[in-house]
Enzyme design. Structure first.
Site, PDB file in Angstrom:
ATOM      1  N   GLY A 183      11.544 -14.626 -61.796  1.00  0.00           N
ATOM      2  CA  GLY A 183      11.346 -15.957 -62.358  1.00  0.00           C
ATOM      3  C   GLY A 183       9.982 -16.484 -61.974  1.00  0.00           C
TER       4      GLY A 183
ATOM      5  N   GLN B 209       3.814 -22.907 -60.194  1.00  0.00           N
ATOM      6  CA  GLN B 209       3.304 -21.709 -59.523  1.00  0.00           C
ATOM      7  C   GLN B 209       2.018 -21.191 -60.161  1.00  0.00           C
ATOM      8  OE1 GLN B 209       7.431 -19.778 -59.472  1.00  0.00           O
ATOM      9  NE2 GLN B 209       6.405 -18.891 -57.681  1.00  0.00           N
TER      10      GLN B 209
ATOM     11  N   CYS C  87       9.784 -14.888 -53.200  1.00  0.00           N
ATOM     12  CA  CYS C  87       9.065 -15.800 -54.087  1.00  0.00           C
ATOM     13  C   CYS C  87       7.682 -15.240 -54.356  1.00  0.00           C
ATOM     14  CB  CYS C  87       8.962 -17.173 -53.425  1.00  0.00           C
ATOM     15  SG  CYS C  87       8.108 -18.411 -54.427  1.00  0.00           S
ATOM     16  N   LEU C  88       7.256 -15.282 -55.601  1.00  0.00           N
ATOM     17  CA  LEU C  88       5.921 -14.792 -55.937  1.00  0.00           C
ATOM     18  C   LEU C  88       4.818 -15.619 -55.274  1.00  0.00           C
ATOM     19  CD1 LEU C  88       6.454 -13.965 -59.720  1.00  0.00           C
ATOM     20  CD2 LEU C  88       6.309 -12.357 -57.790  1.00  0.00           C
TER      21      LEU C  88
ATOM     22  N   HIS D 243      16.425 -21.273 -57.865  1.00  0.00           N
ATOM     23  CA  HIS D 243      15.124 -21.092 -57.207  1.00  0.00           C
ATOM     24  C   HIS D 243      14.012 -21.731 -58.040  1.00  0.00           C
ATOM     25  CE1 HIS D 243      12.216 -18.589 -54.774  1.00  0.00           C
ATOM     26  NE2 HIS D 243      11.480 -18.864 -55.836  1.00  0.00           N
ATOM     27  N   GLU D 244      13.997 -21.444 -59.348  1.00  0.00           N
ATOM     28  CA  GLU D 244      12.931 -21.972 -60.208  1.00  0.00           C
ATOM     29  C   GLU D 244      13.059 -23.478 -60.401  1.00  0.00           C
ATOM     30  OE1 GLU D 244      10.491 -20.069 -60.485  1.00  0.00           O
ATOM     31  OE2 GLU D 244      11.598 -18.266 -59.917  1.00  0.00           O
TER      32      GLU D 244
ATOM     33  N   HIS E 169      11.462 -25.131 -57.560  1.00  0.00           N
ATOM     34  CA  HIS E 169      10.004 -25.220 -57.723  1.00  0.00           C
ATOM     35  C   HIS E 169       9.624 -26.462 -58.525  1.00  0.00           C
ATOM     36  CE1 HIS E 169       8.143 -21.747 -55.904  1.00  0.00           C
ATOM     37  NE2 HIS E 169       9.014 -20.922 -56.473  1.00  0.00           N
TER      38      HIS E 169
END
Length: 177
Positions: free
Chosen positions: A46, A51, A89-90, A131-132, A135
């Site tokens: 995701g 991000q 996480c990216l 998770h997203e 963000h």
């Protein structure tokens, strides 16, 4: 389509709540394309607009071979069941910790074309959606860890090769949305 640099831990944009999307136009469709291409290139499950430095309530996912996106999502847990499992996480490369999430969720929102959509997810998809959405609210998964795990994660982040990269003041893209 373009692969866009991913903002790293320490970048203030990751801790700011994102603004709702108001215009479902070509710029939004390009943002969804950029998010999808960047997520796929990075090998993520995701990616949320903050991000990549865009403060709008949009995210994409790639789970179990399915690619999707949500604009202005509203997420609710379904039932009481939770799952503890590894999460990464990216924006925090090479870091994984067990994080507690709801096992089942339902998310409603809009497509990039302004059509209403409802997504029901369990396990990995439920984790990715939560998770997203975090963000979009300025919350990182390390913020949800138990105290000891959070302290260990922050120590790992501080020692990481990339540490400090995200500590600059970003140039946040301004959008008419």
């Amino acid at each position: 389509m373009s692969v866009t640099p991913i903002r790293l831990f320490g970048d203030p944009v990751l801790h700011r709540p994102a603004e709702p999307v108001a215009d479902f136009d070509a710029e939004l469709r390009q943002l969804v394309t950029d998010l999808t291409e960047t997520m796929r290139a990075a090998g993520g499950a995701g990616l949320a607009a903050p991000q990549i430095g865009v403060g709008l309530r949009v995210f994409t996912w790639y789970v179990d071979g399915e690619v999707g996106h949500l604009v202005n999502p509203d997420v609710a847990a379904v039932g009481e069941e939770v799952q503890d499992g590894p999460e990464g996480c990216l924006s925090i490369p090479d870091l994984r910790y067990d994080c507690r999430r709801h096992l089942h969720v339902v998310a409603s929102g809009w497509t990039m074309h302004g059509d209403p959509v409802r997504v029901e997810g369990s396990e990995l998809l439920a984790r990715a959606i939560q998770h997203e959405t975090d963000h979009l609210d300025g919350v990182l998964f390390v913020d949800r860890l138990a105290d000891a795990d959070r302290a260990a994660a922050l120590a790992e982040i501080q020692a990481a090769e990339w540490a400090g990269y995200g500590s600059y003041l970003p140039v946040v893209k301004v959008s008419p949305h």
